[in-house]
Design a protein around this motif. Structure first.
Motif, short mmCIF file in Angstrom:
data_model
loop_
_atom_site.label_atom_id
_atom_site.label_comp_id
_atom_site.label_asym_id
_atom_site.label_seq_id
_atom_site.Cartn_x
_atom_site.Cartn_y
_atom_site.Cartn_z
N PRO A 330 43.02 36.66 143.01
CA PRO A 330 44.72 37.01 142.55
C PRO A 330 44.40 38.76 141.28
O PRO A 330 42.96 38.71 140.42
CB PRO A 330 45.34 36.80 141.63
CG PRO A 330 44.40 35.28 140.69
CD PRO A 330 43.26 35.35 142.54
N PRO A 331 45.57 39.29 141.20
CA PRO A 331 44.74 39.72 139.76
C PRO A 331 44.97 39.43 138.66
O PRO A 331 45.21 38.42 138.40
CB PRO A 331 46.33 41.25 139.25
CG PRO A 331 47.37 40.07 140.07
CD PRO A 331 46.07 39.36 141.20
N SER A 332 44.23 40.51 137.60
CA SER A 332 43.43 39.35 136.38
C SER A 332 44.97 39.31 135.07
O SER A 332 44.48 38.40 134.57
CB SER A 332 42.40 40.44 135.53
OG SER A 332 43.35 42.16 135.28
N THR A 333 46.22 39.66 135.99
CA THR A 333 47.25 39.78 135.19
C THR A 333 47.91 38.67 135.16
O THR A 333 49.04 37.81 134.87
CB THR A 333 48.03 40.92 135.37
OG1 THR A 333 48.75 41.08 137.10
CG2 THR A 333 47.44 42.37 134.50
N THR A 334 46.98 37.27 136.68
CA THR A 334 47.74 36.63 136.52
C THR A 334 48.05 35.63 135.88
O THR A 334 46.76 35.48 135.35
CB THR A 334 47.21 35.71 137.89
OG1 THR A 334 46.98 36.60 139.09
CG2 THR A 334 47.45 34.37 138.32
N ALA A 335 49.45 34.65 135.98
CA ALA A 335 49.00 33.81 134.83
C ALA A 335 48.20 32.84 134.73
O ALA A 335 47.76 31.91 135.73
CB ALA A 335 51.11 32.73 134.58
N ALA A 336 48.17 32.70 133.74
CA ALA A 336 46.97 31.44 133.15
C ALA A 336 47.85 30.03 133.33
O ALA A 336 49.13 29.68 132.96
CB ALA A 336 46.41 30.80 131.52
N ARG A 337 47.04 28.66 133.72
CA ARG A 337 47.61 27.59 134.13
C ARG A 337 47.90 26.78 132.35
O ARG A 337 47.78 27.30 131.58
CB ARG A 337 47.10 26.08 134.74
CG ARG A 337 45.91 26.53 136.20
CD ARG A 337 45.95 25.76 136.89
NE ARG A 337 45.19 26.02 138.10
CZ ARG A 337 43.85 26.59 138.70
NH1 ARG A 337 43.08 26.47 137.42
NH2 ARG A 337 43.61 26.56 139.57
N PRO A 338 49.63 26.13 132.69
CA PRO A 338 50.44 25.91 131.23
C PRO A 338 48.73 24.99 131.02
O PRO A 338 48.28 24.11 131.31
CB PRO A 338 51.37 24.64 132.05
CG PRO A 338 51.72 25.52 133.32
CD PRO A 338 50.33 26.11 133.97
#
Length: 342
Positions: A330-338
């Motif tokens: 996925p792109p680097s802007t993908t949200a981190a896991r909470p």
């Protein structure tokens, strides 16, 4: 009763600077063991409790048809020096050491990335400090490791608060000295990363004034030697190694407590500190592509330190990346896991 830890009890071995760290360090490396079998060997630079420990705990060092020769480094800069010299084929670091290495003209290529939260990257103050807001750091002394992810986090946090780096009294200290200065009250604040953040909080030695979440990019990297990437057999081994490492990080997310116990044993951390750091920082990481937004984000870090005259020349960060291993990430802007840090 709140548990109070002495500086000696809090102090991690210098080997435990982990992937987030950087800074000027004369500390070097120790030779580790070798895993796998076959005619091809890749030399992997690691840090205590890092990639080797994660891969082994996740069972990802089994059935290797190539060899991995491990070398353990105390921090990111000497690891990248070894990559530059061709002594190491690949190794893991945080978001800022590659920028300084690029500024020095090192022969490195960022080949893989993870995106996580930056909640473990903090500016800490003592519990009894009168400071309540980052704006109040003006004129105060702040300890930080030069060239580390915490260094950029400090700069970015100050900017968000309307301050410049020159508005504070920066004390460039590696974590061992910074911890001693912080607990002795010789500095007003300490910009640092996990697991030091978790140590201070769990030990009742301080509180978070501000953190890097939403301020810094939260990236960590695997960085390779260009010579290794031009060798077809080594490049294939690097590709397999990265796939295993990505699976291992997924395993960490699904086995937080098990990994925290392993990590505590590897590093000497108390298990509660290890678990807090795992939840706050390490299980939030998601494998992402080395893409244009990531390069732009790192370019911002490079430009910031160039403007501060801490990097001697302008850096074209794109020239220090290799995107061949992105695959369908996925792109680097993908949200981190909470984050579930405590």
């Amino acid at each position: 009763m709140r548990r109070r830890l002495t500086p000696a009890a809090l102090l991690l071995p210098l080997a435990l600077l982990l992937t987030a760290c950087g800074g000027n360090s004369s500390a070097g490396t120790s030779d580790g063991g070798t895993d796998g079998r076959g005619p091809v060997t890749i030399s992997v630079g690691d840090q205590k409790g890092g990639s080797e420990a994660i891969l082994r705990a996740a069972g990802e060092l089994e059935d290797l048809d190539y060899r991995i020769k491990w070398s353990t480094f105390t921090s990111g800069p000497p690891l990248l020096e070894a990559v530059n010299a061709g002594a190491v084929d690949i190794g893991g670091v945080g978001n800022t050491p590659p920028v300084f290495a690029a500024g020095a003209g090192s022969k490195i290529k960022v080949v893989a990335a993870w995106h996580g939260t930056s909640k473990g990257d903090t500016v800490l103050v003592p519990d009894d400090s009168p400071l309540k807001r980052p704006e109040q750091l003006k004129g105060r002394s702040v300890a930080v490791a030069q060239g580390s992810s915490a260094h950029f986090q400090l700069v970015a946090s100050l900017k968000k608060a309307g301050l410049r780096l020159s508005d504070v009294d920066v004390k460039y200290l590696q974590p061992a000295d910074a911890l001693a200065a912080f607990t002795a009250g010789k500095v007003d604040a300490w910009a640092v990363w996990d697991p030091y953040t978790s140590q201070i909080l769990k030990g009742g030695q301080g509180r978070v004034l501000t953190d890097g979440d939403g301020v810094t990019n939260g990236h960590t990297f695997q960085v390779a030697a260009p010579a290794a990437l031009t060798d077809a057999r080594k490049a294939a081994a690097v590709e397999d190694y990265l796939e295993r490492l990505r699976r291992a990080y997924t395993w960490v997310h699904d086995h937080e407590e098990e990994w925290a116990r392993v990590w505590a044993k590897e590093t000497g951390l108390p298990e509660d500190v290890a678990l807090a750091a795992v939840k706050r920082t390490y299980t939030t990481r998601v494998a992402v592509a080395v893409d244009e937004p990531l390069i732009a984000s790192e370019q911002e870090i490079a430009d910031t330190f160039t403007a501060l005259k801490l990097i001697p020349r302008e850096v074209d960060f794109a020239a220090f990346t290799d995107t061949r291993f992105n695959g369908d990430l996925p792109p680097s802007t993908t949200a981190a896991r909470p984050s579930e840090g405590s």
